[in-house]
Design an enzyme around this catalytic site. Structure first.
Site, mmCIF file in Angstrom:
data_model
loop_
_atom_site.group_PDB
_atom_site.id
_atom_site.type_symbol
_atom_site.label_atom_id
_atom_site.label_comp_id
_atom_site.label_asym_id
_atom_site.label_seq_id
_atom_site.Cartn_x
_atom_site.Cartn_y
_atom_site.Cartn_z
ATOM 1 N N ARG A 64 -1.556 23.261 32.388
ATOM 2 C CA ARG A 64 -0.310 22.564 32.716
ATOM 3 C C ARG A 64 -0.393 21.096 32.314
ATOM 4 O O ARG A 64 -1.468 20.506 32.287
ATOM 5 C CB ARG A 64 -0.026 22.666 34.212
ATOM 6 C CG ARG A 64 0.373 24.060 34.658
ATOM 7 C CD ARG A 64 0.802 24.058 36.109
ATOM 8 N NE ARG A 64 1.241 25.384 36.541
ATOM 9 C CZ ARG A 64 1.703 25.646 37.757
ATOM 10 N NH1 ARG A 64 1.774 24.680 38.657
ATOM 11 N NH2 ARG A 64 2.088 26.865 38.083
ATOM 12 N N ARG B 244 2.348 14.985 24.880
ATOM 13 C CA ARG B 244 2.535 16.378 24.467
ATOM 14 C C ARG B 244 1.394 16.816 23.544
ATOM 15 O O ARG B 244 0.934 17.946 23.609
ATOM 16 C CB ARG B 244 3.880 16.502 23.749
ATOM 17 C CG ARG B 244 4.450 17.913 23.790
ATOM 18 C CD ARG B 244 5.878 17.924 23.298
ATOM 19 N NE ARG B 244 6.404 19.278 23.299
ATOM 20 C CZ ARG B 244 7.326 19.702 22.465
ATOM 21 N NH1 ARG B 244 7.828 18.879 21.575
ATOM 22 N NH2 ARG B 244 7.776 20.935 22.522
ATOM 23 N N ASN C 280 3.894 27.722 27.063
ATOM 24 C CA ASN C 280 4.579 26.550 26.497
ATOM 25 C C ASN C 280 3.605 25.437 26.125
ATOM 26 O O ASN C 280 2.557 25.317 26.734
ATOM 27 C CB ASN C 280 5.611 26.021 27.499
ATOM 28 C CG ASN C 280 6.913 26.797 27.431
ATOM 29 O OD1 ASN C 280 7.387 27.122 26.347
ATOM 30 N ND2 ASN C 280 7.498 27.095 28.581
ATOM 31 N N ARG D 171 20.504 32.674 28.538
ATOM 32 C CA ARG D 171 21.141 31.669 29.407
ATOM 33 C C ARG D 171 22.494 31.240 28.840
ATOM 34 O O ARG D 171 23.474 31.082 29.577
ATOM 35 C CB ARG D 171 20.223 30.452 29.543
ATOM 36 C CG ARG D 171 19.010 30.669 30.427
ATOM 37 C CD ARG D 171 18.018 29.520 30.297
ATOM 38 N NE ARG D 171 16.959 29.591 31.303
ATOM 39 C CZ ARG D 171 15.753 29.074 31.148
ATOM 40 N NH1 ARG D 171 15.440 28.447 30.024
ATOM 41 N NH2 ARG D 171 14.850 29.167 32.109
ATOM 42 N N HIS E 84 12.350 26.123 21.287
ATOM 43 C CA HIS E 84 12.573 26.471 22.690
ATOM 44 C C HIS E 84 12.359 25.196 23.490
ATOM 45 O O HIS E 84 11.239 24.794 23.771
ATOM 46 C CB HIS E 84 11.585 27.548 23.137
ATOM 47 C CG HIS E 84 11.587 27.786 24.622
ATOM 48 N ND1 HIS E 84 12.691 28.244 25.295
ATOM 49 C CD2 HIS E 84 10.619 27.613 25.560
ATOM 50 C CE1 HIS E 84 12.400 28.350 26.591
ATOM 51 N NE2 HIS E 84 11.149 27.970 26.771
ATOM 52 N N THR F 47 9.572 28.379 36.858
ATOM 53 C CA THR F 47 10.480 29.455 36.448
ATOM 54 C C THR F 47 9.636 30.701 36.206
ATOM 55 O O THR F 47 8.528 30.602 35.691
ATOM 56 C CB THR F 47 11.245 29.113 35.154
ATOM 57 O OG1 THR F 47 10.315 28.915 34.092
ATOM 58 C CG2 THR F 47 12.088 27.858 35.322
#
Length: 333
Positions: A99, A106, A138, A169, A193, A248
């Protein structure tokens, strides 16, 4: 003395030892387990394997699923930290990763994930050399590129979950405005994404009726109905859910099961998933971005070439540049 089993049954032949439709999931966090329960709910596999380094959590999740074996149609649920448990998988879903820490760049986050993937990906390929790898971790587009580089697999067998969820979505939010089912709303989110995704307003339609013909300003700042807000909601939705519940998992889990179903059942459905973008729309670097793509048992078999407006192409190029500026500085690939 004969056992109860021996008294009960007369064996005629040995069972098949190699599973027909095995799915393995790497990482038993929130996303991994939501993917697992969504896959089981659809009855997609005859064997489900889970892998994680957290042995107690892994065993607990395996047992919890096994105790519900009466309800889904999956015969075998196994788990181990040893990747041998994933052998002969048709699909391996990668949800593992580190995480982002507060204040971390990034690039640094991706580099730490590269170091994790350098262990994971060769193990997957060792035990399932013919599998399709579905990357969910991710930042998914960059980590799909990393997986492709580390795996040595052909590009059609390394797929990122990409904008499959963003597109879902988008269709849901459109359907809420129009008062119809999301299945009847046709529109695509392409590109990265994340924050720089591209809503293809020129292709949005219901029952073949292009909504741009009804509202030429749709998706622009001049639109009095402010349809552009729908795309903003797509981009912001993950942040909002994370703010409310901390993570999520359910929607991405359902999205993963949706992709696995298309591949395992050889359905040739079109999904917005992350694939190698080089050579398309003037992009010349090895970046993975989402395009409408045909998925089958062979993996990603074709890419649809949507007719994009100049501003949509410009947005895709900007996405590609953003990703490449991070990828080009990655070490040990």
């Amino acid at each position: 003395m004969a056992t109860v089993k021996e008294k009960l049954m007369t064996p005629l032949t040995a069972g098949i030892k190699v599973p027909n439709n095995k799915i393995s999931i790497v990482g038993v966090g929130q996303v991994g387990m939501a993917s697992a329960i969504s896959i089981l709910g659809k009855g997609l596999c005859d064997e489900l394997a889970l892998v994680d380094v957290m042995e107690d959590r892994l065993k607990g999740e395996m047992m919890d699923l096994q105790h519900g074996s009466l309800f889904p149609h999956t015969h075998k649920i196994v788990a181990d930290k040893d990747y041998a448990v994933t052998a002969n998988s048709k699909i391996v879903v990668v949800t593992a990763g580190v995480r982002q820490q507060e204040g971390e760049s990034r690039l640094n986050l991706v580099q730490r994930n590269v170091n994790v993937f350098k262990f994971i990906i060769p193990q997957i390929v060792k035990y399932s050399p013919n599998c399709t790898i579905l990357v969910v971790s991710n930042p998914v587009d960059i980590l799909t590129y990393v997986t492709w580089k580390l795996s040595g697999l052909p590009k059609h067998r390394v797929i990122g979950s990409g904008c499959n969820l963003d597109t879902a979505r988008f269709r849901y939010l459109m359907s809420e405005r129009l008062g119809i089912h999301p299945d009847s709303c046709h529109g695509w989110i392409l590109g990265e994404h994340g924050d720089s995704s591209v809503a293809v307003w020129s292709g949005v339609n219901v029952a073949g009726v292009p909504l741009k013909e009804l509202n030429p300003a749709m998706g622009t700042d001049k639109d009095s109905e402010n349809w552009k807000e729908v795309h903003k909601q797509v981009v912001d939705s993950a942040y909002e859910v994370i703010k409310l519940k901390g993570y999520t998992n359910w929607a991405i889990g359902l999205s993963v099961a949706n992709l696995c179903e298309t591949i395992l059942k050889d359905l040739y459905r079109v999904h917005s998933v992350s694939t190698l973008f080089k050579g398309m729309y003037g992009i010349e670097n090895d970046v993975f971005l989402s395009l409408p793509s045909v998925l089958s048992a062979a993996g990603l078999t074709s890419v649809i070439n949507p007719k994009l407006k100049d501003d949509e192409v410009a947005q895709l190029k900007k996405s590609a540049e953003t990703l490449w500026n991070i990828q080009k500085d990655l070490q040990d690939l």
